[in-house]
Scaffold this motif. Structure first.
Motif, PDB file in Angstrom:
ATOM      1  N   ILE A  51      -4.294   3.049   1.708  1.00 49.77           N
ATOM      2  CA  ILE A  51      -4.393   1.621   1.410  1.00 49.77           C
ATOM      3  C   ILE A  51      -4.437   1.332  -0.087  1.00 49.77           C
ATOM      4  N   GLY A  72      -1.933  -3.512  -4.119  1.00 47.70           N
ATOM      5  CA  GLY A  72      -3.334  -3.663  -3.751  1.00 47.70           C
ATOM      6  C   GLY A  72      -4.231  -4.090  -4.904  1.00 47.70           C
ATOM      7  N   ARG A  79       0.862  -1.181   0.000  1.00 47.19           N
ATOM      8  CA  ARG A  79       0.000   0.000   0.000  1.00 47.19           C
ATOM      9  C   ARG A  79       0.895   1.226   0.000  1.00 47.19           C
TER      10      ARG A  79
END
Lengths: 180, 248, 351
Positions: C115, C171, C107
């Protein structure tokens, strides 16, 4: 070469992520290349939610959409945010029950369907997103109705399989809506 | 001629590096005697800490893992979970267990990990030369409390057995001392019971051993034993805190 | 050939590990990798494995350290701030030569950051985020299918060399779903581990797992041994994808998700008559230096594209070794480079 770049956006809890997933699954069942990418930011808890789905005859490059051939929107903020993403000649499908204004774009096809109202009349407002997908499928033929049904069977846990006939009915409502 | 006293098999025939009068050697021997008596050397894995006993893996004959500072209970957890038939013990000092490794010891106990911890409390950091430990007594002078430990400045000592005995997963908790023969015998009994609790799969067991550090306390070995008796025991009362009636 | 499934990257990592024989998992929750934990919590009991939710990443990596010491096939997964907390254990495990697999679903940082996807942990993974001279094998998959294959391979590499192997994803890769086929894992290598602490059984000398060597000569000798191992890995384990590089006007260098964006750019550029190549390092360490030697003078310039401030860029420059221009395009903070900005940059380089 056909590549559908689908952006579905609205509030969390409208079933957007799972509808996108069923769509991607259906594409995979037809041996197409598919990707599904959710927004996973903090906004996912009750705020806005969106997902990027790509269904393509070719291997998929980036799963991230900077533009989309199809925008399906289920709230007004998402229309504000994503209307400009749609490529020329693409389409915007809105849930007219929740999206307060019409799309302004003149270079794309626009379909406004009171999906939440239609779904509520069927007894379950969470089918709204399926209704909108029905319209998309009817126009583009991106996946077949049969594949969609098969995908529901694969994605939904066994205990929800009894709902599949209703979900399919919702899909048909969308497919048939204002079919001129 | 009958042999009445010999090196336990679980200890290697290597001179230990500890300072004169240090009681770590006694604690090592007690653990080794217990391993011998229980016949578990072949399936025991020990965890060495960071501190004066960092290399006690050289002294024990069983398999050994050296752990990072304070992490012995986590490493012991990993070893035990892979081979649950092994008997796993962690050897930790007061800085290791009660300062940098507080989270690891509390959660290993709370999970009821089937491991045995031998916690040697000498109220000071030994290896790094005499700094305040979490178990340093009030008013005790150390290199980082040159005017004595003042609770209003340095906080209060931590009573580890009292703390851990509140946790359900900790099934056997006892504090002992090695400042005289009688107490050494009691310490061995407690260590043996802690190992047997693990062998019976009952849960987490810990024995806190009050110990001396003549070098960093600035006392002779004999004075150090007296200092332990007169100063540490009042602050860290000996006895069983949990699992007294466990039949093992 | 198995059935095609539509699965999340994070879930595929977990399933791949299970199929590779991983039976021990220790972790601590952190977005955006938590699905790995959820999956492991359900799946491990089904295969008789162990799942432990640790009290912290520090504890998790040390549980992994213990489990690897005991000879278990073991894994932990986390995301950037959690991986920072694990650096102590990583350095110890590298020194003790413990085979273990880690996953960092990166992240954006620094600090608690955000995030969203980033590649800002390249330095931390490749150059050593912990103390001392050590290396980890770092694998950078770019699709869900590759996540499966490289996760399986990670366990083999770790056991083969007694080394940490890290999967470095972002992510997007962890969160996205794609079709995955669990091809038969024909090459799971079960390596004997006579060094593991399993109890002597009174049949052998005791085994010791340690990372402390107080004697400088002994520690230097141990370091030399580690370095020899690293040279061997550099020789044998480089993985790289070269795409469209012959006669390329510009060669773009990108790893993971970014490489996929670049592939789209390559198609668009082709329509405009610009030939763009791609070098995608699959192993970030060992870095595919020889590929750069091969193409060093081919394009007008190299362009490194990353979701960071220019980290792999340094390795690209070292590999190109002054023989060509190396430019850079980077986005940070969870922003993902767009096809348009990459293409614009390419045009800027050739005109």
């Amino acid at each position: 070469m056909a590549q559908h770049e689908i952006l579905i956006a609205g509030f969390g809890g409208q079933g957007i992520l799972s509808a996108g997933r069923i769509l991607a699954y259906a594409g995979m069942l037809e041996n197409k290349n598919v990707s599904w990418l959710p927004s996973y930011g903090p906004e996912m808890r009750g705020g806005t939610a969106n997902c990027n789905v790509i269904i393509s005859d070719e291997p998929i490059g980036s799963p991230i959409l900077n533009s989309a051939t199809v925008l399906i929107v289920m709230n007004s903020p998402s229309l504000e945010k994503f209307e400009s993403y749609v490529t020329e000649g693409g389409m915007i499908i809105t849930d007219k029950s929740l999206v307060t204004r019409s799309p302004l774009r003149k270079d794309v096809d626009v379909y406004e369907i009171p999906a939440t109202q239609l779904a509520s009349e069927m007894g379950n407002p969470t089918y709204a997103c399926i209704i909108l997908l029905g319209k998309f499928i009817a126009i583009t033929g991106a996946v077949s109705k049969g594949s969609f049904e098969e995908a529901l069977r694969k994605v939904l846990p066994e205990k929800y399989h009894k709902l599949i006939p209703e979900e399919m009915k919702a899909l048909e409502v969308g497919m048939e809506y204002e079919k001129a | 001629m009958a042999v009445v006293f010999k090196r336990p098999h679980a200890l290697k025939d290597i001179p230990m590096h500890y300072c004169p009068g240090c009681t770590h050697g006694i604690v090592h021997r007690l653990i080794a005697e217990v391993i011998d008596e229980l016949g578990i050397e072949g399936k025991t894995v020990g965890i060495s800490p960071v501190g004066c006993t960092y290399n006690n893996y050289e002294y024990f004959n069983c398999d050994m893992v050296q752990a990072a500072h304070g992490r012995a209970p986590a490493v012991a957890t990993g070893v035990k979970r892979v081979n649950p038939d092994n008997i796993v013990f962690a050897y930790q000092g007061d800085g290791d267990l009660a300062a940098i490794g507080t989270a690891e010891i509390v959660h290993a106990a709370a999970r009821g990990e089937k491991i045995t911890v031998i916690f040697v409390n000498n109220a000071i950091y030994g290896m790094t030369s005499g700094q305040m430990a979490p178990t340093t007594l009030v008013n005790q002078v150390t290199t980082t409390t040159p005017f004595g430990r003042k609770p209003e400045i340095h906080g209060h000592p931590i009573n580890v057995c009292e703390l851990l005995s509140t946790l359900k997963g900790a099934v056997y908790v006892e504090r002992v001392s090695v400042h005289d023969i009688k107490n050494i015998f009691n310490a061995k009994k407690a260590i043996k019971k802690a190992f047997k609790v693990q062998m019976a799969n009952l849960g987490f067991s810990i024995v806190e051993v009050l110990s001396t550090c003549p070098t960093n306390w600035g006392l002779s070995p004999v004075e150090a034993l007296k200092w332990l008796r007169d100063n540490m025991i009042p602050a860290y009362p000996l006895g069983n805190f949990k699992g007294k009636d466990l039949e093992v | 050939m198995g059935e095609k499934l539509l699965m999340k990257g994070n879930e595929v990592i977990a399933e791949a590990a299970i199929r590779a024989g991983c039976r021990f998992y220790f972790g601590y929750p952190i977005t955006p990798q938590t699905e790995v934990m959820h999956y492991m919590a359900k799946r491990m009991p089904e295969v008789g494995g162990t799942f432990v939710q640790a009290e912290s990443e520090i504890a998790a990596i040390n549980m992994v350290y213990g489990a690897a010491s005991a000879g278990g096939r073991v894994m932990t997964t986390s995301s950037s701030p959690g991986i920072s907390l694990m650096q102590e254990g990583i350095s110890y495990a590298a020194c003790a030569e413990l085979p273990l697999v880690m996953v960092n679903i990166v992240r954006c940082g620094p600090g608690l950051g955000g995030i969203l996807p980033a590649q800002c942990d390249y330095f931390q993974s490749v150059k050593g985020g912990g103390h001392g001279d050590y290396k980890m094998v770092v694998l950078a998959p770019c699709s869900v299918q590759e996540l499966y294959e490289l996760t399986v391979e990670a366990f083999n590499i770790s056991d083969r060399y007694r080394i940490i192997t890290m999967i470095l994803g972002d992510g997007i890769l962890g969160q996205m779903m794609e079709a995955v086929e669990f091809r038969d894992v024909e090459n799971i290598q079960n390596v004997e581990k006579p060094w593991a602490v399993t109890g002597t059984g009174m049949k052998r000398e005791h085994n010791v797992i340690t990372s402390i060597y107080i004697d400088p000569e002994v520690l230097e000798a141990h370091n030399r041994k580690l370095q020899e191992k690293y040279r061997l890995i550099e020789e044998n384990e480089v993985r790289v994808e070269e795409y469209n590089c012959e006669n390329a006007d510009v060669i773009v260098v990108a790893f993971g998700t970014v490489a996929r964006i670049v592939k789209n750019v390559i198609k668009t550029a082709e329509k405009e008559g610009i030939k763009v190549g791609l070098i995608r390092p699959v192993t970030l360490w060992p870095f595919p230096v020889k590929t750069f030697e091969k193409y060093a003078t081919v394009p007008k310039a190299f362009l490194t594209v990353e979701m960071n401030a220019g980290q792999m860029l340094e390795d690209v420059k070292l590999a190109v070794n002054g023989k060509n221009k190396v430019d850079f395009l980077g986005r940070m903070g969870g922003m993902v480079p767009t096809q348009k900005e990459i293409l614009d940059k390419i045009k800027e380089l050739i005109w």
